[in-house]
Design a protein around this motif. Structure first.
Motif, PDB file in Angstrom:
ATOM      1  N   LEU A 185      59.999  39.215  44.186  1.00 57.37           N
ATOM      2  CA  LEU A 185      59.043  39.983  43.596  1.00 57.37           C
ATOM      3  C   LEU A 185      58.166  39.098  42.473  1.00 57.37           C
ATOM      4  CD1 LEU A 185      61.320  42.910  42.688  1.00 57.37           C
ATOM      5  CD2 LEU A 185      59.054  43.165  43.615  1.00 57.37           C
ATOM      6  N   GLY A 237      55.862  36.930  43.144  1.00 55.25           N
ATOM      7  CA  GLY A 237      54.498  36.803  43.432  1.00 55.25           C
ATOM      8  C   GLY A 237      53.639  37.973  42.877  1.00 55.25           C
ATOM      9  N   THR A 238      54.249  38.965  42.898  1.00 51.17           N
ATOM     10  CA  THR A 238      53.233  40.184  42.746  1.00 51.17           C
ATOM     11  C   THR A 238      53.317  40.534  40.998  1.00 51.17           C
ATOM     12  OG1 THR A 238      55.275  41.804  42.886  1.00 51.17           O
ATOM     13  CG2 THR A 238      53.675  41.765  44.787  1.00 51.17           C
ATOM     14  N   LEU A 239      54.422  40.170  40.569  1.00 52.69           N
ATOM     15  CA  LEU A 239      54.413  40.380  38.992  1.00 52.69           C
ATOM     16  C   LEU A 239      53.581  39.403  38.262  1.00 52.69           C
ATOM     17  CD1 LEU A 239      58.227  41.010  38.566  1.00 52.69           C
ATOM     18  CD2 LEU A 239      56.405  42.530  38.334  1.00 52.69           C
ATOM     19  N   SER A 262      50.761  38.148  38.967  1.00 52.46           N
ATOM     20  CA  SER A 262      49.493  38.581  39.197  1.00 52.46           C
ATOM     21  C   SER A 262      49.283  39.545  38.001  1.00 52.46           C
ATOM     22  CB  SER A 262      48.899  39.083  40.372  1.00 52.46           C
ATOM     23  OG  SER A 262      49.558  40.060  40.639  1.00 52.46           O
ATOM     24  N   ASP A 304      40.515  36.714  39.387  1.00 54.23           N
ATOM     25  CA  ASP A 304      41.395  37.914  39.826  1.00 54.23           C
ATOM     26  C   ASP A 304      41.092  39.124  39.161  1.00 54.23           C
ATOM     27  OD1 ASP A 304      43.644  39.433  40.300  1.00 54.23           O
ATOM     28  OD2 ASP A 304      44.836  37.617  40.339  1.00 54.23           O
ATOM     29  N   TYR A 305      40.700  40.100  39.964  1.00 56.07           N
ATOM     30  CA  TYR A 305      40.221  41.313  39.357  1.00 56.07           C
ATOM     31  C   TYR A 305      41.352  41.983  38.767  1.00 56.07           C
ATOM     32  CZ  TYR A 305      36.175  40.880  42.476  1.00 56.07           C
ATOM     33  OH  TYR A 305      35.099  40.429  43.281  1.00 56.07           O
ATOM     34  N   ALA A 306      42.633  41.669  39.338  1.00 49.75           N
ATOM     35  CA  ALA A 306      43.946  42.509  38.598  1.00 49.75           C
ATOM     36  C   ALA A 306      43.802  41.897  37.238  1.00 49.75           C
ATOM     37  CB  ALA A 306      44.875  42.392  39.722  1.00 49.75           C
ATOM     38  N   GLN A 325      41.487  43.135  34.884  1.00 44.65           N
ATOM     39  CA  GLN A 325      41.797  44.434  34.487  1.00 44.65           C
ATOM     40  C   GLN A 325      43.108  44.551  33.450  1.00 44.65           C
ATOM     41  OE1 GLN A 325      42.113  47.864  37.475  1.00 44.65           O
ATOM     42  NE2 GLN A 325      43.902  48.682  36.341  1.00 44.65           N
ATOM     43  N   THR A 326      44.185  43.747  33.961  1.00 43.60           N
ATOM     44  CA  THR A 326      45.291  43.738  32.882  1.00 43.60           C
ATOM     45  C   THR A 326      44.829  42.985  31.501  1.00 43.60           C
ATOM     46  OG1 THR A 326      46.502  43.451  34.926  1.00 43.60           O
ATOM     47  CG2 THR A 326      47.318  42.788  32.816  1.00 43.60           C
TER      48      THR A 326
END
Lengths: 361, 300
Positions: free
Chosen positions: A28, A30-32, A34, A85-87, A90-91
């Motif tokens: 997990l 990888g997703t975390l 970002s 990285d748009y994510a 946003q974060t």
């Protein structure tokens, strides 16, 4: 891991559990990452900005064309990060302390919901009125480009493709087709519709089903790529014979000795934009940097280092002569269509799911 | 986390090397040493993980999960991910078992060389290795050029952008995770048992099949479980070496987060993957206990 396994007396279950806990994390991770990546950057003393782009040669070119000269002129220090990285943006904004000051984003960002993440631009200082692309109060283009029809001349006999209908003609022009699967900014579905006979003026709202049916015709011949580097690699290696790719890449390949040609008919105009994350430190300096880059005076400077065209109409005449054949602004008389970022922004998620379903069929 | 730590107690007591750990528990300083990783995991792993789980239910709400159910793409991708993980595990086992066995039988320099050959790629970036595979496998790559030049193929063989490419790339990357547990498990087997089988009249093949193979099963299960679970979360390699029809769930999650800013559905997908992974681990842990009974306990 290997130190654990080389011990002979470690209990098997203890080893297994130890290993697997780490593994679950990896799966997990990888997703975390970002979503919670930290970042270097120290905007806050009034003299430092953090510029974030997509990296690579394009960002290096921006550094030479704009960032370094700006620093020299104003004394403002510019740190750089990548990728945009748009994510992450946003974060960071949602967390309240964005470390980025000015961000280079694609046409697929800065409209609709994402406006809330951005500072309004100071169009008193920034030349918002003379820009190509889809300029708003929250984003201004730093350059325009296109994905014209590209082909390996040395791998084709009997002419070269001129129109999208030609690209679909696998008998006259055999070989694999390279297409960008980042649909919302690549005019990929638009190309299919034009090949199918839709007039560029009537593209939007896009008939996605029709575009995919058109792609069914050449399904076996298409290689999809999801980054321009990989797209370029497909042409360089000769895996792909025909397709499309951002125009700056064509000059790079030609410069490296690859026998590529392009057809600037029926192309879509595309732009990259600058945005300022909401709540950033040094807002004034950030606005000034945006104004500097997008000004009629400096905007064409990029073409000296990378074959992307100025977005400021007033700067079009100042482009580098060598780059000119590869710039979208050189072919404005071919009446290109403009990619409808607004339509894409509203429909991106649905189109994406439809497309992935189609791909996985 | 605390459950896991406490859990190590009885296990540690059984293992010889863990005697130190038992002693350590009585020394106050060790509590602090233990606290650091526990706090680290809690802050940097559990907390974000909880955040992801929360996001999946709240942004905008349960509709994330109904979307997953209503869109065939997600279910199909999850099923494909499990299929691919299974194929990769099988491939790693078929390649890894003979290799681990060779490592187990080899002595001196050869053993060291075999170990190095497994570990070297292990220390190289996954991205680099995946890209290297594309250079080898693409239509104009090394392998196809060779095949064409030697006249063994008329046109390039499709080695990339399909399941074969994914299996080749991922098996290569995950092989160490199969070989190392297998090797460890084989090293623990008392070689006198195999010899005894021989003196009792068993042929080498029979001795291997009836004695060595069953005793190495804990390694088989452990390695397979590791490889399987790791496969479930892969996304760089399948994205580089697979075709559009080979998208795995990890790639979808990345797309949801980074490209579409759809944190809600992305988180829901991540939670589904996590739960599926935990179920596999749960089933696997049952198998291992059985395996341990057949393997370790019997030899005493």
């Amino acid at each position: 891991m290997h130190t654990e396994t080389s011990g002979t007396a470690v209990s098997r279950r203890a080893l297994l559990r130890g290993g697997l806990t780490g593994v679950a994390g990896l799966a997990l991770g990888g997703t975390l990452l970002s979503a919670c990546g930290g970042s270097a950057g120290g905007a806050g003393d009034g003299k430092t900005l953090v510029f974030t782009g997509f990296g690579g040669d394009f960002q290096k070119a921006m550094t030479k064309a704009w960032l370094d000269p700006f620093s020299k002129e104003t004394g403002v220090k510019i740190l750089q990060e990548e990728p945009s990285d748009y994510a992450k943006l946003q974060t960071m904004v949602d967390a309240g302390k964005p470390t980025w000051s000015v961000v280079n984003v694609g046409g697929d960002f800065g409209l609709g919901d994402t406006v809330r993440l951005l500072e309004p631009l100071d169009c008193g200082e920034i030349e918002c009125a003379t820009q190509l692309g889809v300029t708003t109060d929250h984003r201004v283009p730093l350059m325009v480009y296109a994905r014209p029809i590209v082909f390996r001349r040395d791998r084709l006999s009997g002419g070269t493709p001129r129109t999208w209908a030609d690209v679909w003609d696998t008998e006259r022009f055999p070989g694999k087709r390279a297409f960008d699967e980042r649909l919302s900014s690549s005019a990929t579905l638009e190309a299919a519709l034009i090949a199918d006979g839709v007039a560029p003026r009537d593209l939007y709202p896009l008939d996605v089903e029709r575009a995919l049916r058109k792609f069914d015709e050449i399904r076996r011949d298409v290689i999809w790529f999801d980054s321009s580097d990989r797209g370029q690699q497909l042409f360089v290696s000769g895996e792909a014979t025909v397709g499309h790719i951002p125009s700056g890449r064509i000059k790079e390949m030609a410069g490296a000795g690859v026998d590529v040609g392009a057809s600037w008919l029926q192309f879509g105009l595309n732009a990259d934009y600058l945005v300022i994350p909401r709540g950033t430190a040094n807002l004034d300096a950030a606005q000034r940097l945006v104004a500097y880059i997008t000004s009629a005076e400096h905007n064409a400077n990029l073409s000296n280092y990378f074959a992307y065209a100025p977005a400021n109409r007033e700067a079009v005449g100042k482009v580098n002569a060598e780059a000119k054949p590869y710039l979208a602004t050189t072919y404005l008389d071919q009446d290109p269509f403009t990619i409808d970022d607004e339509w894409w922004n509203e429909n991106r998620r649905d189109v994406e799911v439809t497309f992935r379903e189609w791909q996985s069929r | 986390m605390s459950g896991r730590v406490a859990d190590a107690g009885p296990l540690a007591g059984r293992a010889a090397t863990a005697a130190g750990a038992v002693r350590a528990r009585r020394r106050p300083g060790w509590g602090l040493v233990l606290a650091v990783p526990v706090v680290f995991l809690a802050v940097f792993f559990l907390l974000p993980l909880g955040n992801v789980a929360l996001t999946s239910f709240t942004e905008p709400g349960l509709s994330n999960y109904t979307q997953l159910l209503e869109t065939p793409l997600y279910g199909r991708t999850l099923a494909r991910t499990f299929q691919v993980a299974f194929v990769i595990t099988l491939a790693c086992l078929l390649l890894g078992y003979p290799y681990a066995y060779a490592m187990h039988r080899a002595r001196g320099g050869v053993a060291a060389l075999l170990a190095a050959l497994v570990l070297l790629p292990f220390w190289t970036s996954i991205l680099v290795r995946s890209y290297s595979w594309t250079a080898l496998l693409q239509d104009t790559g090394v392998v196809n050029s060779l095949l064409l030049d030697l006249g063994l193929a008329e046109r390039p063989v499709a080695l990339i952008r399909n399941l074969l490419g994914v299996v080749i790339g991922m098996s290569h990357i995950l092989l160490p995770f199969m070989v190392l547990p297998l090797y460890a498990s084989m090293q623990r087997i008392d070689s006198r048992l195999v010899q005894a089988a021989g003196t009792l009249g068993a042929s080498p093949a029979t001795a291997f099949r009836k004695v060595f193979l069953p005793l190495s099963m804990p390694g088989v299960v452990a390695g397979s479980l590791l490889v399987f679970v790791l496969s479930l979360g892969f996304y760089i390699t399948p994205s580089l070496l697979g075709g559009p029809a080979d998208t795995l769930i990890g790639e979808l999650i990345v797309q949801k987060f980074s490209e579409q800013l759809d944190f809600g559905v992305g988180s829901a997908l991540a939670v589904v993957l996590l739960v599926a992974t935990l179920v596999v681990l749960l089933l696997g842990s049952r198998l291992t206990r059985l395996g341990a009974l057949v393997g370790q306990e019997e030899e005493r």
